[in-house]
Design a protein around this motif. Sequence first.
Motif, PDB file in Angstrom:
ATOM      1  N   ARG A   1      18.373  -4.923  -5.637  1.00  0.00           N
ATOM      2  CA  ARG A   1      17.215  -4.658  -6.504  1.00  0.00           C
ATOM      3  C   ARG A   1      17.622  -3.704  -7.624  1.00  0.00           C
ATOM      4  NH1 ARG A   1      12.826  -1.961  -3.299  1.00  0.00           N
ATOM      5  NH2 ARG A   1      14.545  -1.412  -1.883  1.00  0.00           N
TER       6      ARG A   1
ATOM      7  N   ASP B   1      12.791  -2.823 -10.383  1.00  0.00           N
ATOM      8  CA  ASP B   1      11.945  -3.053  -9.219  1.00  0.00           C
ATOM      9  C   ASP B   1      10.683  -2.204  -9.306  1.00  0.00           C
ATOM     10  OD1 ASP B   1      11.993  -4.263  -6.291  1.00  0.00           O
ATOM     11  OD2 ASP B   1      11.322  -2.178  -6.111  1.00  0.00           O
ATOM     12  N   SER B   2       9.572  -2.771  -8.851  1.00  0.00           N
ATOM     13  CA  SER B   2       8.272  -2.109  -8.990  1.00  0.00           C
ATOM     14  C   SER B   2       8.212  -0.770  -8.236  1.00  0.00           C
ATOM     15  CB  SER B   2       7.158  -3.031  -8.490  1.00  0.00           C
ATOM     16  OG  SER B   2       7.382  -3.395  -7.136  1.00  0.00           O
ATOM     17  N   ASP B   3       9.010  -0.616  -7.186  1.00  0.00           N
ATOM     18  CA  ASP B   3       8.995   0.640  -6.425  1.00  0.00           C
ATOM     19  C   ASP B   3       9.495   1.824  -7.240  1.00  0.00           C
ATOM     20  OD1 ASP B   3       7.973  -0.541  -4.171  1.00  0.00           O
ATOM     21  OD2 ASP B   3       9.902  -0.773  -3.159  1.00  0.00           O
ATOM     22  N   TYR B   4      10.197   1.539  -8.352  1.00  0.00           N
ATOM     23  CA  TYR B   4      10.805   2.624  -9.133  1.00  0.00           C
ATOM     24  C   TYR B   4      10.192   2.786 -10.516  1.00  0.00           C
ATOM     25  CZ  TYR B   4      14.236   2.484  -5.405  1.00  0.00           C
ATOM     26  OH  TYR B   4      14.837   2.520  -4.176  1.00  0.00           O
TER      27      TYR B   4
ATOM     28  N   LYS C   1      11.106   5.203   2.047  1.00  0.00           N
ATOM     29  CA  LYS C   1      11.534   3.873   1.605  1.00  0.00           C
ATOM     30  C   LYS C   1      12.657   3.938   0.559  1.00  0.00           C
ATOM     31  CE  LYS C   1       7.920   3.454  -1.924  1.00  0.00           C
ATOM     32  NZ  LYS C   1       6.750   2.657  -2.378  1.00  0.00           N
ATOM     33  N   ASP C   2      12.897   5.129  -0.015  1.00  0.00           N
ATOM     34  CA  ASP C   2      13.967   5.271  -1.015  1.00  0.00           C
ATOM     35  C   ASP C   2      15.323   5.536  -0.376  1.00  0.00           C
ATOM     36  OD1 ASP C   2      12.150   5.018  -3.187  1.00  0.00           O
ATOM     37  OD2 ASP C   2      11.555   7.109  -2.907  1.00  0.00           O
TER      38      ASP C   2
ATOM     39  N   ARG D   1       9.644   6.335 -12.275  1.00  0.00           N
ATOM     40  CA  ARG D   1      10.203   7.368 -11.405  1.00  0.00           C
ATOM     41  C   ARG D   1      11.668   7.671 -11.687  1.00  0.00           C
ATOM     42  NH1 ARG D   1      10.050   5.409  -5.757  1.00  0.00           N
ATOM     43  NH2 ARG D   1      10.661   7.549  -5.310  1.00  0.00           N
TER      44      ARG D   1
END
Length: 258
Positions: free
Chosen positions: A61, A77-80, A106-107, A83
């Motif tokens: 990702r 990726d949407s998780d980041y 999760k990171d 950030r």
Amino acid sequence: MLSSLLLLWILLRCADSFSVRVPPGPVVVVRGATALLPCEFEPDLNISQLVVTWQRGEDARVVHSFYYQRDQLERQDSDYKGRTKLNYSELPKGNASLSITNFGLKDAGKYLCTVSNTKGTGKGELQLVYAAVYSEPRLSIHLKSSAVMVQYEMEGYPRPEILWLGSGNQNLTDHQEVSSASDGGLYYLKSYVTQNSAVNLTFTLKNPTAHQELQRHVIFSYDENIQNSSTSVVVLSVLCVILLCSTVLLLWLYCKQR
């Protein structure tokens, strides 16, 4: 022909000398902190051809991308989202370190730093480890019919080392319950011991990942004869009531006969 071979040899030597350097060991990041992922490479003051890509090592990702002298986050990726950040002033110096804010469970995992410029291409992989400092233990003491239960509750990550010691340093570690990590990335821990007499305990919690150690002392005494005394008082009270009722009944019968 000779000049072409010489040029090729020089290019190959330059490519071989190009390296991307990351920490060899795991990097521990505490819950909620900003993680810094170090990554250094052979610098080139002209960054017009510099390409930096950060990816997750497990599934590729995209965490952050930089080329054409600006961030390219369309495939991030949407998780980041929102950030991640590179220090642009450090790029000409060979520093492609990335920061990730609000680090969570999760990171944690592997990250791959890939760098390419006029001097070559290389990559390096590092490991981020997640940890959460355990909260102040919450003490509760429960009195039972023939024993005392001393209990501590707290939250943190990962699973800690727990030790209960008695007054003579005997190991009393017995019961502990650890729930699964919550969405917030914390374990809920409940640990307790049961004593049949006065309590003099030392509770120790170690969380090596977060370099944390807690130690608490619990001293509690009570009169073991309280229960027997209380029982005697109750029995005596019942007998007095019965005696009083009997006396009243006898008086009533006597009066009725008269």
